[in-house]
Design an enzyme around this catalytic site. Structure first.
Site, PDB file in Angstrom:
ATOM      1  N   ASN A   7       9.217  24.672  27.639  1.00 43.44           N
ATOM      2  CA  ASN A   7       8.827  24.965  26.174  1.00 43.44           C
ATOM      3  C   ASN A   7       8.143  26.397  25.993  1.00 43.44           C
ATOM      4  OD1 ASN A   7       7.415  25.005  23.597  1.00 43.44           O
ATOM      5  ND2 ASN A   7       7.724  22.709  23.637  1.00 43.44           N
ATOM      6  N   HIS A  43      10.238  24.596  19.516  1.00 44.32           N
ATOM      7  CA  HIS A  43       9.736  23.418  18.630  1.00 44.32           C
ATOM      8  C   HIS A  43       9.301  24.160  17.393  1.00 44.32           C
ATOM      9  CE1 HIS A  43       7.735  19.279  17.792  1.00 44.32           C
ATOM     10  NE2 HIS A  43       8.080  19.720  16.813  1.00 44.32           N
ATOM     11  N   GLU A  70      13.504  21.027  19.426  1.00 43.18           N
ATOM     12  CA  GLU A  70      12.645  20.070  18.883  1.00 43.18           C
ATOM     13  C   GLU A  70      12.271  20.151  17.659  1.00 43.18           C
ATOM     14  OE1 GLU A  70      10.781  18.672  23.016  1.00 43.18           O
ATOM     15  OE2 GLU A  70       9.642  19.692  21.422  1.00 43.18           O
ATOM     16  N   THR A 100      -0.005  19.055  17.043  1.00 44.77           N
ATOM     17  CA  THR A 100       1.002  18.882  18.146  1.00 44.77           C
ATOM     18  C   THR A 100       1.703  17.478  17.648  1.00 44.77           C
ATOM     19  OG1 THR A 100       1.488  18.903  20.363  1.00 44.77           O
ATOM     20  CG2 THR A 100      -0.501  17.991  20.050  1.00 44.77           C
ATOM     21  N   HIS A 190       5.115  15.962  26.985  1.00 42.34           N
ATOM     22  CA  HIS A 190       3.690  15.995  26.328  1.00 42.34           C
ATOM     23  C   HIS A 190       2.606  15.756  27.471  1.00 42.34           C
ATOM     24  CE1 HIS A 190       2.025  16.536  22.245  1.00 42.34           C
ATOM     25  NE2 HIS A 190       0.966  15.776  22.989  1.00 42.34           N
ATOM     26  N   ASP A 191       2.173  16.806  27.763  1.00 45.88           N
ATOM     27  CA  ASP A 191       0.743  16.706  28.383  1.00 45.88           C
ATOM     28  C   ASP A 191       1.048  16.496  29.848  1.00 45.88           C
ATOM     29  OD1 ASP A 191      -0.949  17.224  26.432  1.00 45.88           O
ATOM     30  OD2 ASP A 191      -1.476  15.338  26.129  1.00 45.88           O
ATOM     31  N   HIS A 214       2.917  23.607  27.146  1.00 44.87           N
ATOM     32  CA  HIS A 214       1.201  23.826  27.129  1.00 44.87           C
ATOM     33  C   HIS A 214       0.808  24.043  28.438  1.00 44.87           C
ATOM     34  CE1 HIS A 214      -2.816  24.310  25.264  1.00 44.87           C
ATOM     35  NE2 HIS A 214      -3.233  23.480  26.278  1.00 44.87           N
TER      36      HIS A 214
END
Length: 237
Positions: A7, A43, A70, A100, A190-191, A214
């Protein structure tokens, strides 16, 4: 091997902070693919605070691996997806102004809406994935929408893992087992990070793809982008 889609939203955030075109996200996407990543994820959000809608259009001819877009399937997002025809669209129930993504779809409450949107994308040959929490009922609801895949929302796992609680993986294992039983493909995101990705991969059955942004970009600041991409690839083997 579980595939890695990178991403690049955070690179766009950095670019937008100064204006201009540094870093060049088209070059970055091309380089990331050259380093071995299996796909590029973007996204775009309504306020275009990182990836802009035009970025998605500009990236389409650059992405030769897998392009994953996304977002919340509002009208302008649907139009963008149908125009650019990515290999995959991931539906995320973002609230307006959310920093987020912070929750998966209620695939029971919103089932009729998701059925219509997914049917439209599939008519155009676009693979669909629904962002869901690790709850078996939500996985079953996703199956009823006609989606090809689910994307497990992994924030809870990452938080528990950082606290030393390895049992935080259990709901994801059960959700994944249900998805396999229902013949749904499984993505996750995610994370996820270098710290927790291997444990997740080793314990969650049927994991086809992870989308990481991230953490990967933050780690790349210290370790170098090419190195970080290949470190993920090694952990996903």
């Amino acid at each position: 091997m579980t595939k890695l889609s990178v991403n690049i939203n955070k690179l766009a955030t950095l670019r937008n902070a100064r204006g201009g075109n540094v870093p060049d996200i088209l070059k970055a996407a091309n380089d990331i693919q050259g380093f071995g990543a299996h796909g590029i994820t973007v996204h775009p959000r309504p306020d275009e605070r990182h990836i802009r809608y035009q970025d998605a259009r500009d990236l389409r001819p650059i992405v030769y691996t897998e392009f994953n877009i996304e977002g919340n399937p509002q009208h302008n997002f649907i139009d963008l997806v149908l125009e650019t025809k990515p290999e995959q669209v991931t539906l995320v129930p973002d609230a307006i102004g959310a920093i987020t993504s912070n929750a998966g779809w209620d695939t029971i409450k919103h089932q009729d809406y998701l059925v219509d949107v997914i049917a439209e994308f599939k008519r155009h040959g676009i693979r669909t994935s629904i962002f869901v929490d690790p709850v078996e009922e939500m996985v079953e609801g996703a199956k009823a929408t006609g989606t090809d895949r689910i994307e497990l929302y992994t924030e809870s796992f990452a938080h528990q893992y950082a606290l030393g609680n390895r049992k935080g993986i259990d709901p994801y294992v059960k959700a994944a087992e249900k998805a396999v039983e229902l013949d749904l493909g499984i993505n996750a995101g995610h994370d996820l990070s270098l710290d927790n990705i291997q444990f997740f991969k080793q314990n969650v059955p049927g994991l086809l793809e992870v989308s990481i942004g991230h953490a990967l970009i933050a780690e790349a600041i210290y370790l170098g982008l090419e190195n970080v991409v290949n470190m993920y690839l090694n952990k996903l083997k």
